[in-house]
Design an enzyme around this catalytic site. Sequence first.
Site, mmCIF file in Angstrom:
data_model
loop_
_atom_site.group_PDB
_atom_site.id
_atom_site.type_symbol
_atom_site.label_atom_id
_atom_site.label_comp_id
_atom_site.label_asym_id
_atom_site.label_seq_id
_atom_site.Cartn_x
_atom_site.Cartn_y
_atom_site.Cartn_z
ATOM 1 N N HIS A 127 32.085 54.050 28.157
ATOM 2 C CA HIS A 127 33.670 54.469 28.619
ATOM 3 C C HIS A 127 34.461 53.696 27.664
ATOM 4 C CE1 HIS A 127 37.055 55.120 31.650
ATOM 5 N NE2 HIS A 127 37.598 54.483 30.539
ATOM 6 N N HIS A 143 37.830 53.997 24.587
ATOM 7 C CA HIS A 143 39.031 54.794 23.991
ATOM 8 C C HIS A 143 38.994 54.481 22.711
ATOM 9 C CE1 HIS A 143 40.650 55.742 28.074
ATOM 10 N NE2 HIS A 143 40.413 54.796 28.320
ATOM 11 N N LYS A 147 36.223 64.289 32.278
ATOM 12 C CA LYS A 147 37.082 63.372 32.745
ATOM 13 C C LYS A 147 38.323 63.810 33.800
ATOM 14 C CE LYS A 147 38.355 59.149 33.384
ATOM 15 N NZ LYS A 147 38.816 57.967 32.658
ATOM 16 N N HIS A 169 38.624 58.857 37.178
ATOM 17 C CA HIS A 169 39.734 57.572 37.217
ATOM 18 C C HIS A 169 39.953 57.759 38.551
ATOM 19 C CE1 HIS A 169 42.637 54.861 35.728
ATOM 20 N NE2 HIS A 169 43.038 55.201 36.931
ATOM 21 N N HIS A 182 35.220 52.506 35.623
ATOM 22 C CA HIS A 182 35.923 50.970 35.666
ATOM 23 C C HIS A 182 36.110 50.617 37.269
ATOM 24 C CE1 HIS A 182 39.073 53.853 35.543
ATOM 25 N NE2 HIS A 182 39.225 54.180 34.258
ATOM 26 N N ASP A 192 35.675 50.338 28.775
ATOM 27 C CA ASP A 192 37.272 50.701 28.737
ATOM 28 C C ASP A 192 38.021 49.961 27.849
ATOM 29 O OD1 ASP A 192 39.199 52.055 29.762
ATOM 30 O OD2 ASP A 192 39.824 51.184 31.548
HETATM 31 C C1 NCD Z 1 43.612 53.534 29.298
HETATM 32 C C2 NCD Z 1 44.317 53.810 28.161
HETATM 33 O O1 NCD Z 1 44.852 53.074 27.787
HETATM 34 O O2 NCD Z 1 43.847 54.850 27.447
HETATM 35 N N1 NCD Z 1 44.145 52.431 30.099
HETATM 36 C C3 NCD Z 1 43.528 51.375 30.768
HETATM 37 O O3 NCD Z 1 44.411 50.526 31.393
HETATM 38 N N2 NCD Z 1 42.381 51.586 31.199
HETATM 39 C C4 NCD Z 1 43.463 54.617 30.290
HETATM 40 C C5 NCD Z 1 42.539 54.199 31.386
HETATM 41 O O4 NCD Z 1 41.314 54.290 31.240
HETATM 42 O O5 NCD Z 1 43.020 54.297 32.588
HETATM 43 ZN ZN ZN Z 2 39.696 54.263 30.353
#
Ligand code: NCD
Ligand code: ZN
Length: 342
Positions: A13, A15, A99, A136, A174, A246
């Site tokens: 997971h 970003h 997702k 999520h 998460h 995450d």
């Molecule tokens: C994530 C993001 O910034 O893209 N932020 C977070 O707090 N985890 C989005 C997400 O996974 O909820």
């Molecule tokens: Zn995330």
Amino acid sequence: MQKLTLTRPDDWHLHLRDGAALKAVLPHTVRQFARAIVMPNLKPPVRSFADAVAYRDRIMAAIPSGKHFEPLMTLYLTDNTSPEEIIAAKASQFVKAVKYYPAGATTNSEFGVTDIRRCDRVFETMEELEMPLLLHGEVTDRDVDVFDREKVFIKQQLIPLKLRFPKLRVVLEHITTSDAVNFVLANNNIAATITPQHLLFNRNMLFKGGIRPHFYCLPILKREKHRQALLQAATSGNPKFFLGTDSAPHSRDSKESSCGCAGCFSALHAIELYAEAFESVDALDKLEAFASFYGPDFYQLPRNTEQITLIKKTWRIPNELPFIESGIVPLGAGNEITWQMA
Ligand code: NCD
Ligand code: ZN
């Protein structure tokens, strides 16, 4: 223990963003992980198979030369996603999961789903094709306390979803509560990712001596009893729980603001943070399977064969790293950490 050799882990997971941000953060992940499930919440989101292919090309172009990394792509589910899109995505081999973001739940979720039942035709196709659904797992109802949103999601949305689609392969992403741990343990065809911040910190950290925006992520940190439940699950050797950082990069400016963004940046030192967490309960022997085996097993992909080494060595997490126009603050900046990847 002074040295820890592990099969190279994957991040289930992550970003990575796009453009200059992508170029800034990707080398950190590539240093530690062989593959990552890449989140689709760009602006605009990665909604079609064609978007996913184009995003994958941009990621591949940003990999530092001479390094190997495999981005595993995801599609962002909307009210309008069609079963045909899922079929095309599955056939592509590049797209490994879909997702679900509830509209308004977190960063860049304004295109998210307004009512999960609207996606039932898509879930039917996903169940048939064995395409994993990544959740999520929070409700967005303004009447629900922010600390209860995961628990309420499980009760109101996830239990009915599992009854409608018992064979749908689901990852509850998460996870932050004992409620989520218990649900995953009690049901089939469901696994969960766990972040380093939810293993290492409880919600007191958000307010330690003042407000601490760099510990703010969604789902938000919870009480100590929940952290304990997550640590127990992660170190239990149960293959339903595996690594997903995450890591969610936001510039320092956008975090240190009157309305700061949600997300912790951990790509710099993710595996070391997990090692700290596992060592805290004397479970370093369980780290390799959590980090490197159970994820590929769930996704029906081969395990990695390369190895990485962690050395017992104290170092200080930097206060800031270069990012875009302003820098980025890594999770636990300024703190000491006692494992270091060689
Ligand atoms: C994530 C993001 O910034 O893209 N932020 C977070 O707090 N985890 C989005 C997400 O996974 O909820
Ligand atoms: Zn995330």
